[in-house]
Structures are given as C-alpha cells and as structure tokens.
Enzyme design. Sequence first.
Site, short mmCIF file in Angstrom:
data_model
loop_
_atom_site.label_atom_id
_atom_site.label_comp_id
_atom_site.label_asym_id
_atom_site.label_seq_id
_atom_site.Cartn_x
_atom_site.Cartn_y
_atom_site.Cartn_z
N GLY A 293 -2.43 -33.69 -37.40
CA GLY A 293 -1.76 -34.45 -36.35
C GLY A 293 -0.31 -34.04 -36.22
N GLY B 18 3.56 -35.64 -35.28
CA GLY B 18 4.36 -36.83 -35.04
C GLY B 18 5.69 -36.46 -34.42
N LYS C 49 3.07 -32.72 -44.95
CA LYS C 49 3.86 -33.17 -43.81
C LYS C 49 5.03 -32.20 -43.65
CE LYS C 49 5.82 -37.49 -42.06
NZ LYS C 49 5.86 -38.93 -42.32
N VAL D 287 1.47 -32.75 -39.51
CA VAL D 287 0.75 -33.00 -40.76
C VAL D 287 -0.47 -32.08 -40.84
CG1 VAL D 287 -0.39 -34.73 -42.18
CG2 VAL D 287 1.50 -35.40 -40.71
N ASP E 191 7.39 -50.12 -38.71
CA ASP E 191 6.60 -49.34 -37.77
C ASP E 191 5.11 -49.51 -38.05
OD1 ASP E 191 6.21 -47.67 -35.61
OD2 ASP E 191 6.35 -45.83 -36.78
#
Lengths: 421, 379
Positions: free
Chosen positions: A94, A96, A116, A101, A208
């Site tokens: 993914g 961000g 990450k 990641v 978050d």
Amino acid sequence: MQNLRQAATEAFHRLGLKQRHLGYEELSDLEDSNFSSEPQPHWFHTLQVRRLRVQRSRSNSDPLGGKSFEQEFQWKTGLQFGTATSYLNLEKLGEGAYATVYKGISRINGHLVALKVIRMKTEEGVPFTAIREASLLKGLKHANIVLLHDIIHTRESLTFVFEYVQTDLAQYMTQHPGGLHSHNVRIFMFQLLRGLSYIHGRRILHRDLKPQNLLISYLGELKLADFGLARSKSIPSQTYSSEVVTLWYRPPDVLLGSTDYSTALDIWGAGCIFIEMLQGAPAFPGVTDVFEQLQKIWAVLGVPTEDTWPGVSELPNFKPEWFLPCEPQLFRNVWKRLGQLPYKTEDLAQQLLRGAPRDRISAQDALQHPYFNTLPPPLMHLRDTVSVFKVPGVRLEAEARDIFSPGRRIRPSLAPLTKCW
Amino acid sequence: MLCFQITICFDTERCLQPLKNLANNKIAMKYNGSTENQRLVDLLDDALARETRLWKAPVFKNGRIQGTDISQFQYEDVVLWLDKLSRLLKFCPETYALGVDILNRLLATVKAQPKYLRCIAITSLILAAKVNEEDEVIASVKDLAVRSGCNFSTAEILRMERIILDKLHWDLYTATAIDFIHIFHALVMSGHPHLPHLCTQKKPCLQVAPWTRQVQHCMACHQLSQFKGSTLALAIITLELERLTPDWFSVFTDLLKKAQIASTELICCREMVDEYLDSLEFSVPPNAVYILDTASIMNFGTRDPDLGSGKTWPRADRPRKPDRAKAGRGEGEADEFYDGFRCLYNEGMVVEVGDDSTRGFGEAYQGVSPCPPLQPPVS
C-alpha cells in the site's frame, strides 16, 4: 496470487534458499544449477493449508509464520539488524501519505515483515511523523500495538521494519460484507479498547483511528498501527492541530473547532468503528466537508444545546442556526443491527458516541462494560504483551458472508465489493 | 452502575486539565475517589519507568564535561540559548525540556567537541519539536537555522539529526521535569483538595505556570542537570508547599513515596534549587562584585568565581520568601515541621561525613564541581 508466488519465489532465489520437500536449506553457492527458477506453486499451497486456520484472501499466505516451520531451516548468519541487505522486498502492500509499505522477509530470521519506506525530504530531514511513530512505538510493548522491529536509516532513505500482519479491519470488512459476526465484533472491540487503554494510560493519543489502521492477524489479533499522527499528551490540555482525524471518524467537538481534545478523541473513533463492524457500513459516511459531517452526527444525536453539552456554544464553529433542527434518535432506529442484539451492545455504543467529550466513557472503563461480560474472565487480567487468543476458548467464529469463499452462503454475484448497501 | 462509570470518565478528563478552571476541579474532586488517584499514580509510575530507562546526564569533572573540552559555562550558555530559541519559536515548555533532555543524553553518550555544541543543541531542539509540536508550529529547518543566528547549514543540522537518532536509538520520547510538574500537580490537587483554599486571593499559588518557569531556569544550571527531572520537579513543588502551609511535610512525604525518590537526593536538589532560584532573583549586572556566602559553602563546596561573560540572568518568576530562608538555616524559632525535615536532612548527611566537596551528591556525582551560589551584594 500468481504474482505473489512469483515474487516469493524470486525472493527465495535471491536469498539463496533451496526448496526441499519439508522446507528450505541454506545454499553455499547462489549459482546452484539445481535450483529451479520456475515458480513452484505447490510449496505455498502446502504451507497455506498447514498454517491457516481461518481461510482468507489477500496476503494471507503466511508460509513462514509458524515456529515449527522455522526450525526446519537455517538462515544466513552474519546479517545484522539496521542494514538494508538484511531484508528483501516481496510485494507492495500500500501507499500512504508519507510512506510506501512493502511486504518483506527478514534474512536474519526468516520472519515476514512489513517494510515501511518513508519518503525523505532533503531539506527537512526525517519527517516528524516518522520521528513520532518511532519514538512512541519504542516505548510501547503491547499485544494490541504493532511491533516495530528495526529501523534502517541511511543518508538517502529511511525504512521502518514492522511485524507482518496479514490484513486490516477495512479489508476484513470488505471481505465479510453486511456486518461482522457479533461474537467477532466483541473480540475486535475488546482488543481495540485494550490497546487504547494502554496508550491512553501513557498519555498518548492515536488521533487517526480508522479501520485501515487496525491490523488483523490471521488469528484475529487486532493491532493499532500508524502512529504517524499520534503524539504524547501532556496533562494540561494544549492546542492541538484540528486537522488530524479522517472526517468520518472525527468527533463533533473537533469538528466544531475544539483544539483542547484529549483521549475522548480516540474513543469517538472507536465508537464509529464499533458501529461500522456491526452494521457493515460506516456510522457517519459519505461527506467531505465539516458542516455535512456535523449534520450527519446531529441527525443521530440531535443538535446539542448548552443543557445537553455545557460549553458547546463557545466552540468556534458552533452556529446552531446553520443546522437543521434534529431530535436525538434511538441508536437502534438508526443502526438496525443494534435492535437485533442485546441492549448492552447499544448501551456501549451510546457511551462511546456521546457528543460532549467529557461524557464519553474512557477506554479503561469501557473494558469493564457489561457488553464484555460474555468473554472469559481471564481476559481482564492479561499481561500487556499477551494476546487475548492465549486465553482458552477465545477464537473467531466463521463470518456469515465471505466474498472470497462464496460457496458457503452467498454467490459471488450477490457480494458487491463496495460498501454500499 | 453505569452512571457511576460515566462519572469516573467525566472526572478523568477534568482532572487531567488541572486548575485550568478551578471551579471545574472542585467538581471533579467532589466525585473522584481512589480510582482517579490510582490513575495518576499509574501515570506517574509509567513516567518514572521511562525516565529510569532513558535518563542520562553528562558528568562534569574539573569544570568540564568529562572527556571533552566543553566547559560548564559553555554548557550553561548553550542551554540558556535553547531556552531563548524555544520561546522565540513559540515552542511549548515541554519541547524545550525534551530538547535539553536529548542534548544531555547525547553529551553523556558521545565525546563532543565544543565547536559542535551549538549544532547538537539546535538539532536536539528540532528533534524535540518534531516529537512534540504540531507541524504547523515547526518552521523549516533552514528557517530555524537562520532565526537562531547559528552558522550551521541545513546539511550540517540534518547530518547531526541522523547522528543523534542513531546514537539514541530513536528512543526520544521520555518524561521530562515539565511532565513531572504536571503529574505531581494533579496528584497534589486530587490528594489534598484542601490545599488550594490556603491560597490568598492576592497571590496565585500552586500553579503550574510559575513552576514550569522555575524548571526552565533550573535546567540551565549544570549542577541541577545532574538531577533527574522527577527529583527537580518535586524539589520545586515542595519548596512552594513549604512556604504555603505548615502541613507541607505530610504532602511531601506522600509524594516522595509515590515518586520513589531517595530523600537524600531530593534534599540535596531542594537546597540547590532554592539557592539557585534565589540567586536569579537579582539581575546580575556585568562586573558585579560577588560575595561568597559562607553558609552555602558548607553545603556546596567551592567554585571558580568566574561566572562567565557577565550575562544578565533572567528573573525567576518566583515569589520572595525571606521567611523560609531564615527559618531554613535552623536558627531562631524552630518550626516543628522544619525540624522533621532537618532530621531527614541530617540522616542523609551522616552517611557522607567528610570534607570532600562532593559530599551529599553520592557516588554518581563524584567529581562534580559544585558551585556555591554567589550572592550579589545587596545594596
């Protein structure tokens, strides 16, 4: 799936590992001519069957997760933590706002890891999100908080190495549409509140919370992740940035411009996620501006007054004349699933989703709520680092619907991928 | 049952914002009981554990940081500069305290050259700001370097950032003296609800803000840098409690027990804080004539009377308390509570009888060059 196998095979090839019938052995020569470069799907298939109790989709292949399996092969010695060569990228998981990641594998011990990779700004050095995430996670050791294994910091790049967790709550809910099994909701919710209670007790706010940031392991362990916006909270309230929480999970006091929020901020998010797990759809979805988001909330809670929420009229964005008059609704009338479950479920939701932040229950008190009475009592006395699944009798139930295993109750055509029903 | 739970939660939020609104706090105290107190104690325990794990201070030997050419004056100078910088950039006191903490840990970990001292210091503050401040408050590194007036380039600061993160293993989040001020304050307020009533309307007392200022002043004293943040915070708070109420000793022992601080260390710190803050209450003009206070030599040994480049000391935000200073010497009217304290004091000193100037500091402070607070002439 084919891609994953390909990637994994290549990775093993680069690692210099040779597949045998029962496992892998170390090769002294990377150019071993006996090594087959073709993907060998049956390796992984076999391993999957061996490891996975809950059948799931995406990235659930966990060929190296079990201890018994690790013992069957050795890894290259002499590799150290903190260096990039100790890890291999397998696939991108993914992207961000400030990092990408990857799924990876540690050449030190063979564990799967999440890498990450943080984008570095040449002028500003390490981003504050990365510094916060690392320095906060360094001090947090808890079964419901994601584990930071290693940091690789060079002049050009910065990579955090996390434990690998198979999926996240957003994907889990997409895979099991129409609301989750009420037993599983209870287990997830208990773990979420347990993690929150732990960080709140250490003056840390997550800030978050959303399903994407709650990682779910193949066993059902829930782990809070993405502490990039988290910060330590001094006891006196301070001015916090009001641009922190994703709008859907943002509490009304913050939407109204309050900046002296505290742990109640995360509690509202937990309440929204609770509803979303039960209902199969977000509690207050589908809007992009603050005003609409507030209107969604008032449609359930009613427009607050000084009587129901002392101090509300002093908040910067509170303009009662802008809002349509709304009366408070019973939660069960808004979210139908609550009406089908015992009252204590609705009661917990109500205590989490109070408009006035001071009225919201704390994570610690919420863990004592009667809603959790049906869980085995030893759960309440676990040490921080022990998973709830170590307690006998705690396990996930099979979900009613699974779009990746459509054979059981529903046909694939009836299971849309989007969350709009 | 449910109502009860809501109440507790309600009170937690209130109590965690101490004295922001006194009326609110009174409501909170009316309902909260042992649960609230227990939470504060847990919070304190966690902060103490973090401090124990991470706290480190440079060792001063012969007026220099051991193993380096950095003198104690250079050290104090750079900490004062950070204080100024932190206020200029509108950082909160927590950020300043964390910055000094990072600086101290680094100076205790590596042998630094004096020419890099400012670079280490400003980078420590930048790191503290990245941990603590909202990103809209943090200026760009380049801007920060320019505004600070230091001559370091962005590249130098970023290289230092990498070194500090590496040397401290990215483990920056700790509990500072400011954090302990807040925790102890909340504990005093919730455990001794009668105390605020002792305050007269004229003088604000038992407030976090002046204590915070005092901590900031004290951090710029190299001897006081040898004490943990928890000890420094408790010393500052008990000094005011003592001024305020004859009943302070029971509050003090209660906090001391909760904070697991050795009484000898606290007493030593308290005396030093008292003298140091007193000395700050005069703005020292350049070329001042210094008079050695012989009474304080008894406690602190000797120090080179060079006080640096004749800097103007910031005025401490502290109410004068001449009564204590006199009573504190133990002559004249013997306050029974003070006697209790002195007993404790003597108990601590018995172990360390001797003429060594480091007595009272214990093993950890061997080689420290303790300064007697120099008193400017009172005209």
